[in-house]
Write a protein that holds these residues in place. Structure first.
Motif, mmCIF file in Angstrom:
data_model
loop_
_atom_site.group_PDB
_atom_site.id
_atom_site.type_symbol
_atom_site.label_atom_id
_atom_site.label_comp_id
_atom_site.label_asym_id
_atom_site.label_seq_id
_atom_site.Cartn_x
_atom_site.Cartn_y
_atom_site.Cartn_z
ATOM 1 N N ASP A 102 103.551 55.642 14.740
ATOM 2 C CA ASP A 102 104.950 56.086 14.828
ATOM 3 C C ASP A 102 105.908 54.939 14.534
ATOM 4 N N PHE A 103 105.586 53.759 15.034
ATOM 5 C CA PHE A 103 106.444 52.594 14.820
ATOM 6 C C PHE A 103 106.506 52.203 13.350
ATOM 7 N N ASN A 104 105.396 52.319 12.661
ATOM 8 C CA ASN A 104 105.305 51.851 11.275
ATOM 9 C C ASN A 104 105.644 52.928 10.249
ATOM 10 N N ARG A 105 105.908 54.156 10.711
ATOM 11 C CA ARG A 105 106.062 55.283 9.789
ATOM 12 C C ARG A 105 107.195 55.061 8.785
ATOM 13 N N HIS A 106 108.310 54.529 9.236
ATOM 14 C CA HIS A 106 109.462 54.359 8.355
ATOM 15 C C HIS A 106 109.592 52.923 7.831
ATOM 16 N N ARG A 107 108.616 52.105 8.120
ATOM 17 C CA ARG A 107 108.670 50.704 7.690
ATOM 18 C C ARG A 107 107.609 50.393 6.651
ATOM 19 N N ASP A 108 106.403 50.889 6.910
ATOM 20 C CA ASP A 108 105.256 50.583 6.053
ATOM 21 C C ASP A 108 105.142 49.075 5.842
ATOM 22 N N GLN A 109 105.336 48.338 6.933
ATOM 23 C CA GLN A 109 105.406 46.875 6.873
ATOM 24 C C GLN A 109 104.180 46.208 7.483
ATOM 25 N N PHE A 110 103.453 46.982 8.309
ATOM 26 C CA PHE A 110 102.361 46.372 9.056
ATOM 27 C C PHE A 110 101.045 47.123 8.852
ATOM 28 N N GLN A 111 99.986 46.353 8.927
ATOM 29 C CA GLN A 111 98.643 46.895 9.104
ATOM 30 C C GLN A 111 98.113 46.347 10.425
ATOM 31 N N TRP A 112 97.108 46.993 10.980
ATOM 32 C CA TRP A 112 96.569 46.479 12.230
ATOM 33 C C TRP A 112 95.060 46.681 12.288
ATOM 34 N N GLU A 113 94.445 45.838 13.085
ATOM 35 C CA GLU A 113 93.004 45.901 13.304
ATOM 36 C C GLU A 113 92.733 45.745 14.797
ATOM 37 N N TYR A 114 91.600 46.273 15.232
ATOM 38 C CA TYR A 114 91.175 46.162 16.627
ATOM 39 C C TYR A 114 89.915 45.302 16.706
ATOM 40 N N TRP A 115 89.875 44.436 17.686
ATOM 41 C CA TRP A 115 88.667 43.665 17.982
ATOM 42 C C TRP A 115 88.304 43.898 19.440
ATOM 43 N N PHE A 116 87.340 44.809 19.646
ATOM 44 C CA PHE A 116 86.820 45.071 20.982
ATOM 45 C C PHE A 116 85.661 44.108 21.239
ATOM 46 N N VAL A 117 85.654 43.505 22.417
ATOM 47 C CA VAL A 117 84.586 42.569 22.782
ATOM 48 C C VAL A 117 83.812 43.149 23.954
ATOM 49 N N ASN A 118 82.545 43.488 23.714
ATOM 50 C CA ASN A 118 81.698 44.042 24.764
ATOM 51 C C ASN A 118 81.061 42.912 25.557
ATOM 52 N N ASP A 119 81.555 42.727 26.777
ATOM 53 C CA ASP A 119 81.113 41.616 27.612
ATOM 54 C C ASP A 119 79.916 42.022 28.471
ATOM 55 N N GLY A 120 78.821 42.392 27.813
ATOM 56 C CA GLY A 120 77.602 42.745 28.538
ATOM 57 C C GLY A 120 77.736 43.978 29.403
ATOM 58 N N SER A 121 78.445 44.985 28.937
ATOM 59 C CA SER A 121 78.647 46.204 29.732
ATOM 60 C C SER A 121 77.316 46.895 30.021
ATOM 61 N N SER A 122 77.235 47.513 31.204
ATOM 62 C CA SER A 122 76.023 48.244 31.579
ATOM 63 C C SER A 122 76.178 49.750 31.371
ATOM 64 N N ASP A 123 77.353 50.190 30.938
ATOM 65 C CA ASP A 123 77.558 51.603 30.654
ATOM 66 C C ASP A 123 77.521 51.822 29.141
ATOM 67 N N GLU A 124 78.211 52.821 28.647
ATOM 68 C CA GLU A 124 78.172 53.153 27.218
ATOM 69 C C GLU A 124 79.397 52.632 26.463
ATOM 70 N N SER A 125 79.954 51.518 26.925
ATOM 71 C CA SER A 125 81.103 50.928 26.230
ATOM 72 C C SER A 125 80.751 50.558 24.793
ATOM 73 N N LEU A 126 79.580 49.970 24.585
ATOM 74 C CA LEU A 126 79.171 49.580 23.234
ATOM 75 C C LEU A 126 79.057 50.793 22.323
ATOM 76 N N GLN A 127 78.496 51.884 22.828
ATOM 77 C CA GLN A 127 78.382 53.092 22.015
ATOM 78 C C GLN A 127 79.755 53.625 21.619
ATOM 79 N N GLN A 128 80.726 53.534 22.530
ATOM 80 C CA GLN A 128 82.084 53.961 22.207
ATOM 81 C C GLN A 128 82.683 53.083 21.106
ATOM 82 N N MET A 129 82.442 51.771 21.188
ATOM 83 C CA MET A 129 82.918 50.860 20.139
ATOM 84 C C MET A 129 82.263 51.187 18.797
ATOM 85 N N GLN A 130 80.962 51.453 18.817
ATOM 86 C CA GLN A 130 80.243 51.783 17.580
ATOM 87 C C GLN A 130 80.756 53.080 16.979
ATOM 88 N N TYR A 131 81.082 54.037 17.841
ATOM 89 C CA TYR A 131 81.632 55.304 17.352
ATOM 90 C C TYR A 131 82.993 55.090 16.691
#
Length: 313
Positions: free
Chosen positions: A30-59
């Motif tokens: 929404d912020f970039n809709r009228h600007r088209d000025q930015f791109q963005w990326e996400y860097w999730f860091v899985n710190d040895g999670s014992s649940d399915e956090s890694l699977q969510q990141m992979q998805y």
């Protein structure tokens, strides 16, 4: 077009991750809709999670391979290590640090971006204006920590400051260049300096799950911060030793004078036992403080990596 990197340390956040991604993506789109000025990326860091956090990141990565990335640790190394790994992986002109539980409101991101683009600030950081909903004891201890560390350290930390911030590339590089193994991010952010603007927000509840920080962990983290940025505990140990020595000298003079004037020798062993226990306790306290500092020096001299990466996408 400028690139914004969003670094998200994660430990057992399987429920929060989809909600976090959906909400941040909507806000930035929404912020970039009228600007088209930015791109963005996400860097999730899985710190040895014992649940399915890694699977969510992979998805999320499989659905958006160009913009969603993750770093997977070989085990749990702690939030500080996860934060450092994310900052090293990020490639953006601007880099944001956020928690996945949405206690860091993404709605502030557009304002933070605009401030860096339109002003000469190097960092736009955040702080909580209240601690509503937090246990009373934890709130009081947190306030006491900021009061103590700002009173004994040359590095001043803004009370209520969060890790949530948006930084220019050269600020991120300055943080990465700090080589210490024992890292205390709030202190590092303040130590590197740069022109910083703080935005206040009210306490936000976790969107899912529960906090992973116990009271003991928070106390240990506070002690690490104090020892990383102050030598006052060592000075306190020295002063305690000096005061004990002076008190012992005064006591000796008093015993001698009393014996000469009144012929009254020292009575009984209880007082002697109490004095021995007091001095022994002070000695152990001072040795404990000194040992903590020596232990930190020992860990630094090993030059072990702060974390080990199992895989990265």
């Amino acid at each position: 077009m400028q690139l914004i990197s969003i670094v998200v340390p994660c430990y057992n956040e399987q429920e929060s991750l989809p909600l976090f991604y959906k909400r941040v993506e909507q806000i930035l789109t929404d912020f970039n809709r009228h600007r088209d000025q930015f791109q963005w990326e996400y860097w999730f860091v899985n710190d040895g999670s014992s649940d399915e956090s890694l699977q969510q990141m992979q998805y999320l990565h499989a659905a958006n391979p160009e913009s969603v990335h993750y770093v997977n640790f070989s085990r749990n190394f702690g939030k500080e290590a996860a934060l450092l790994a994310g900052l090293k992986a990020a490639q953006g002109d601007f880099v944001a640090v956020m928690d996945a539980d949405l206690q860091d409101p993404p709605e502030l991101l557009p304002t933070m971006i605009q401030m860096l683009v339109e002003t000469d600030y190097d960092v736009v950081a955040t702080k909580r204006s209240d601690r509503q909903g937090e246990p009373w004891l934890r709130s009081k201890l947190s306030s006491a920590f900021y009061h103590v560390i700002n009173g004994i350290s040359q590095v001043k930390i803004v009370p209520g400051a969060r890790d949530y911030r948006l930084m220019r590339r050269y600020v991120v590089q300055a943080i990465i260049d700090m080589p210490e193994v024992n890292r205390f991010s709030k202190g590092i952010f303040s130590w590197v300096g740069f022109k910083t603007k703080y935005l206040s927000f009210r306490h936000q509840d976790r969107v899912a799950g529960k906090t992973h920080w116990s009271m003991r962990q928070l106390l240990d983290y506070s002690l690490e911060g104090i020892m990383d940025y102050s030598e006052v505990p060592l000075a306190i140990a020295s002063w305690l030793g000096g005061l004990s020595f002076v008190a012992a000298i005064v006591g000796v003079f008093w015993i001698v004078i009393r014996a000469l004037l009144f012929g009254n020798p020292t009575a009984g062993w209880p007082s002697l036992v109490v004095i021995i226990l007091m001095l022994g306790g002070l000695q152990l306290l001072c040795l404990g403080i000194l040992g903590k500092y020596i232990g930190r020096i020992y860990l630094e001299t090993k030059h072990r990596p702060q974390y080990l990466v199992k895989d990265k996408r």
